[in-house]
Design a protein around this motif. Sequence first.
Motif, PDB file in Angstrom:
ATOM      1  N   ALA A  44      43.624  57.124  33.642  1.00 14.47           N
ATOM      2  CA  ALA A  44      43.188  56.153  34.645  1.00 14.47           C
ATOM      3  C   ALA A  44      41.687  55.957  34.510  1.00 14.47           C
ATOM      4  O   ALA A  44      40.963  56.879  34.130  1.00 14.47           O
ATOM      5  CB  ALA A  44      43.532  56.660  36.037  1.00 14.47           C
ATOM      6  N   ILE A  45      41.226  54.743  34.775  1.00 18.02           N
ATOM      7  CA  ILE A  45      39.793  54.466  34.732  1.00 18.02           C
ATOM      8  C   ILE A  45      39.371  53.865  36.060  1.00 18.02           C
ATOM      9  O   ILE A  45      40.017  52.946  36.570  1.00 18.02           O
ATOM     10  CB  ILE A  45      39.440  53.490  33.582  1.00 18.02           C
ATOM     11  CG1 ILE A  45      39.825  54.085  32.232  1.00 18.02           C
ATOM     12  CG2 ILE A  45      37.954  53.149  33.602  1.00 18.02           C
ATOM     13  CD1 ILE A  45      39.517  53.181  31.042  1.00 18.02           C
ATOM     14  N   LEU A  46      38.302  54.430  36.634  1.00 20.54           N
ATOM     15  CA  LEU A  46      37.663  53.788  37.781  1.00 20.54           C
ATOM     16  C   LEU A  46      36.370  53.193  37.254  1.00 20.54           C
ATOM     17  O   LEU A  46      35.450  53.918  36.879  1.00 20.54           O
ATOM     18  CB  LEU A  46      37.383  54.802  38.895  1.00 20.54           C
ATOM     19  CG  LEU A  46      36.703  54.221  40.144  1.00 20.54           C
ATOM     20  CD1 LEU A  46      37.599  53.219  40.840  1.00 20.54           C
ATOM     21  CD2 LEU A  46      36.325  55.326  41.119  1.00 20.54           C
ATOM     22  N   LEU A  47      36.338  51.876  37.155  1.00 21.23           N
ATOM     23  CA  LEU A  47      35.200  51.196  36.545  1.00 21.23           C
ATOM     24  C   LEU A  47      34.351  50.577  37.643  1.00 21.23           C
ATOM     25  O   LEU A  47      34.851  49.841  38.481  1.00 21.23           O
ATOM     26  CB  LEU A  47      35.716  50.110  35.603  1.00 21.23           C
ATOM     27  CG  LEU A  47      34.675  49.299  34.867  1.00 21.23           C
ATOM     28  CD1 LEU A  47      34.028  50.137  33.777  1.00 21.23           C
ATOM     29  CD2 LEU A  47      35.306  48.071  34.251  1.00 21.23           C
ATOM     30  N   ILE A  48      33.072  50.906  37.600  1.00 14.06           N
ATOM     31  CA  ILE A  48      32.170  50.379  38.621  1.00 14.06           C
ATOM     32  C   ILE A  48      31.244  49.376  37.979  1.00 14.06           C
ATOM     33  O   ILE A  48      30.635  49.670  36.945  1.00 14.06           O
ATOM     34  CB  ILE A  48      31.394  51.538  39.243  1.00 14.06           C
ATOM     35  CG1 ILE A  48      32.396  52.314  40.061  1.00 14.06           C
ATOM     36  CG2 ILE A  48      30.257  51.064  40.111  1.00 14.06           C
ATOM     37  CD1 ILE A  48      31.973  53.662  40.351  1.00 14.06           C
TER      38      ILE A  48
ATOM     39  N   ALA B  26      35.016  43.022  35.118  1.00  9.95           N
ATOM     40  CA  ALA B  26      36.188  43.363  35.923  1.00  9.95           C
ATOM     41  C   ALA B  26      37.402  42.585  35.423  1.00  9.95           C
ATOM     42  O   ALA B  26      38.494  43.127  35.270  1.00  9.95           O
ATOM     43  CB  ALA B  26      35.916  43.056  37.392  1.00  9.95           C
ATOM     44  N   ALA B  27      37.190  41.296  35.142  1.00 12.09           N
ATOM     45  CA  ALA B  27      38.298  40.463  34.679  1.00 12.09           C
ATOM     46  C   ALA B  27      38.814  40.938  33.330  1.00 12.09           C
ATOM     47  O   ALA B  27      40.003  40.850  33.041  1.00 12.09           O
ATOM     48  CB  ALA B  27      37.848  39.003  34.591  1.00 12.09           C
ATOM     49  N   GLU B  28      37.918  41.464  32.497  1.00 10.91           N
ATOM     50  CA  GLU B  28      38.320  41.865  31.152  1.00 10.91           C
ATOM     51  C   GLU B  28      39.152  43.147  31.159  1.00 10.91           C
ATOM     52  O   GLU B  28      40.031  43.323  30.339  1.00 10.91           O
ATOM     53  CB  GLU B  28      37.075  42.120  30.292  1.00 10.91           C
ATOM     54  CG  GLU B  28      36.198  40.911  30.109  1.00 10.91           C
ATOM     55  CD  GLU B  28      36.457  40.204  28.797  1.00 10.91           C
ATOM     56  OE1 GLU B  28      37.157  40.782  27.952  1.00 10.91           O
ATOM     57  OE2 GLU B  28      35.958  39.079  28.636  1.00 10.91           O
ATOM     58  N   LEU B  29      38.823  44.085  32.039  1.00 11.83           N
ATOM     59  CA  LEU B  29      39.396  45.420  31.901  1.00 11.83           C
ATOM     60  C   LEU B  29      40.331  45.856  33.027  1.00 11.83           C
ATOM     61  O   LEU B  29      41.167  46.729  32.831  1.00 11.83           O
ATOM     62  CB  LEU B  29      38.264  46.459  31.808  1.00 11.83           C
ATOM     63  CG  LEU B  29      37.584  46.623  30.454  1.00 11.83           C
ATOM     64  CD1 LEU B  29      36.388  47.552  30.593  1.00 11.83           C
ATOM     65  CD2 LEU B  29      38.545  47.185  29.415  1.00 11.83           C
ATOM     66  N   ALA B  30      40.180  45.291  34.210  1.00 13.01           N
ATOM     67  CA  ALA B  30      40.830  45.901  35.374  1.00 13.01           C
ATOM     68  C   ALA B  30      42.278  45.475  35.542  1.00 13.01           C
ATOM     69  O   ALA B  30      42.645  44.341  35.243  1.00 13.01           O
ATOM     70  CB  ALA B  30      40.046  45.552  36.632  1.00 13.01           C
ATOM     71  N   ASP B  31      43.112  46.406  36.019  1.00 15.26           N
ATOM     72  CA  ASP B  31      44.437  46.056  36.508  1.00 15.26           C
ATOM     73  C   ASP B  31      44.305  45.603  37.957  1.00 15.26           C
ATOM     74  O   ASP B  31      44.821  44.579  38.341  1.00 15.26           O
ATOM     75  CB  ASP B  31      45.377  47.267  36.450  1.00 15.26           C
ATOM     76  CG  ASP B  31      45.521  47.788  35.032  1.00 15.26           C
ATOM     77  OD1 ASP B  31      45.689  46.965  34.130  1.00 15.26           O
ATOM     78  OD2 ASP B  31      45.439  49.019  34.836  1.00 15.26           O
ATOM     79  N   ARG B  32      43.582  46.425  38.726  1.00 14.95           N
ATOM     80  CA  ARG B  32      43.324  46.054  40.111  1.00 14.95           C
ATOM     81  C   ARG B  32      41.827  46.064  40.352  1.00 14.95           C
ATOM     82  O   ARG B  32      41.080  46.709  39.618  1.00 14.95           O
ATOM     83  CB  ARG B  32      44.010  47.037  41.062  1.00 14.95           C
ATOM     84  CG  ARG B  32      45.523  46.789  41.150  1.00 14.95           C
ATOM     85  CD  ARG B  32      46.144  47.551  42.315  1.00 14.95           C
ATOM     86  NE  ARG B  32      45.839  48.972  42.225  1.00 14.95           N
ATOM     87  CZ  ARG B  32      45.259  49.663  43.205  1.00 14.95           C
ATOM     88  NH1 ARG B  32      44.923  49.081  44.332  1.00 14.95           N
ATOM     89  NH2 ARG B  32      45.014  50.941  43.055  1.00 14.95           N
ATOM     90  N   ALA B  33      41.396  45.367  41.388  1.00 15.51           N
ATOM     91  CA  ALA B  33      39.977  45.332  41.708  1.00 15.51           C
ATOM     92  C   ALA B  33      39.789  45.502  43.203  1.00 15.51           C
ATOM     93  O   ALA B  33      40.659  45.135  43.995  1.00 15.51           O
ATOM     94  CB  ALA B  33      39.353  44.013  41.249  1.00 15.51           C
ATOM     95  N   ALA B  34      38.654  46.103  43.566  1.00 14.73           N
ATOM     96  CA  ALA B  34      38.283  46.217  44.969  1.00 14.73           C
ATOM     97  C   ALA B  34      36.831  45.779  45.085  1.00 14.73           C
ATOM     98  O   ALA B  34      36.000  46.152  44.268  1.00 14.73           O
ATOM     99  CB  ALA B  34      38.453  47.653  45.466  1.00 14.73           C
ATOM    100  N   VAL B  35      36.547  44.951  46.081  1.00 13.67           N
ATOM    101  CA  VAL B  35      35.200  44.420  46.258  1.00 13.67           C
ATOM    102  C   VAL B  35      34.549  45.136  47.427  1.00 13.67           C
ATOM    103  O   VAL B  35      35.144  45.236  48.502  1.00 13.67           O
ATOM    104  CB  VAL B  35      35.242  42.901  46.533  1.00 13.67           C
ATOM    105  CG1 VAL B  35      33.846  42.335  46.678  1.00 13.67           C
ATOM    106  CG2 VAL B  35      35.998  42.185  45.426  1.00 13.67           C
TER     107      VAL B  35
END
Lengths: 327, 325
Positions: A205-209, A216-225
């Motif tokens: 799992a990756i938590l990307l900040i 975010a669009a390139e890598l994320a499955d889900r996003a939180a703002v």
Amino acid sequence: MSLLEIRNLQLEFGEPQHSVCALDGVSLSLEAGETLCLVGESGSGKSVTALSIARLLPSPPARYRRGEILLNGQDVLKMSASELRAIRGGVVSYIFQEPGTALNPVQRVGSQIKEALKLHRPDAATDQEVLRLLKTVRIPAPEARMRSYAHELSGGMQQRVMIAMALASHPRLLVADEPTTALDVTIQAQIIELLRELKQQFSMAILLITHNLGIAAELADRAAVMYAGQIVESGPAVELLRDPLHPYTKALIGSVPGLASEALRLKTIPGSVPRLGAWPAGCRFHPRCPQAQIPCSQQDFELLQALPGRGVRCPFFRSTSLPSLSV
Amino acid sequence: MSLQPLLEVRNLQVHFPVSRKLFKSNRQFVRAVDDVSFTIAPGETLGLVGESGCGKTTLGRAALKLVEPTGGRILLAGEEITAFKASRLRAVRRRLQIIFQDPYASLDPRMTIANIVGEALDIHRLTPTKLARRQRIERLLDDVGLDPSQLERYPHEFSGGQRQRIGIARALAVEPALIVCDEPISALDVSVQAQVINLLRDLQDQRGLAYLFIAHDLAVVEHISHRVMVMYLGKIVEAGEARIICRTPKHPYSQALVSAVPTLDPLARRKRIVLAGEVPSPIEPPGGCPFHPRCPLAEARCKTEPPALRQVAPDHWVSCHLVAD
């Protein structure tokens, strides 16, 4: 059970009498193998959220007022020092924005990677394993680079070394805090591709900040703002970016020029990000919000389930692609 | 172009000496800017993009003679200013101003906003009385969207976006014709960047300002520029109309830069060209085409023959052997 579940986390800094609140009711969850992107501007609380997962914030001054951080079902906030030592690297590894300052300047990079192996996989603490890790992160001439010091490597190479070190312990969760912000665009593209490959290869799992919505669009499955210490919107990344619900997310996406866009003027968000400790009452975005109504300045809204899998902290949200829903 | 250009730079060169090693006879140089020519028309925005270390900041500063060029010529409205010394440069600087990347480092923390903006007015003796000075400063602050009543405050009392506005007001104080904007928004929050870009555009419309806009973000550069130059290792590799350079670039390096920009819309995602390796050292740049070690299309002649910047379309120059005329 989720790999990571943060529930209603509230974090303060400073003496109890005059403390500054940095996180106010942050909840998020992350499944094994999933990539969640935490998007926000500086001061929104995304980095302190990430650092809290392995309790990397010294306390004092940090104090957790409420909430829990469940990593594999265990509350990190209740762990002893030795338990924390086991999860740091063992379950969750970090890479940071400035690899140059995160690496030890007086130790060869090979031996820094070996140190991570000695701690978490003592049987594998060999030169061959270090070489294999350097190859995994695509460092050219790894035999020679093993013996380099951090200052002899470029920013992109330093970040690759950091990633190799983070992978050494086979973590289940990789926290990447603005991993490409300090890098040039072409090197940023290389690191994004590398993270994409590693994610599939290691099913971690990756938590990307990031503050960059494009990444975010390139890598994320889900996003939180995040905005002012709260999550204001969350959902599957593609849907969230295509059809943002919260006025802040909408404004943020509208204010970023895209390549080949025909807009003559950019949409702007009036004012600036409120400072820590100077958050407005009610909804924190209301002084800058184009759709603000009377209750917004008085009531602190909860994160609502707006659509399946999508949360939004605004009762007046509007969806562009769906007929308006009553909540 | 029939109009006389506002700023014309011909074959500009900035070479910095590298400290000499003991007993090593030949002195080495960093070729930060190597044979660069361009023009900026009144009211035009010329974008300059490139990665860190490519020489874009040095080029911007050398064009204002904040860094002494080691070769080439600079003409301001047809007058050669290359050899000007301090006193004559002062008059030139009324017409050429600069705003910097870091709004935290570029404002003196011990000066009030009034004095930061007013310093240039004093140097050029533009306001005869104290009252006129104050009114002028108030109007400048108002023009950049700041509250004029705050002029006795200090920089630390302002946010990053507001500080950048102060830097813009300072540059505008002397009513320049051209402002070099050196990465003016990279240090700002995303939601504030758009405010500053719109402000720069409005000021251009109102005052007919020309900009040399230096940035590494291609989307921002396309948005604000009329024409764009792409720089690599001290040289211009492609130049022309902004839309053409940012949408259908011809040079392999520009193509890679454009494809590296992360996009929001996954459906519109371009095929990404991931460049191998990194920017080589500008002390010993590769022979032939400086881009050949990273170029996915490089041929034998790219390693030996340096390509010239050629015109391939009415407003489109490319420095690449493989691009047909």
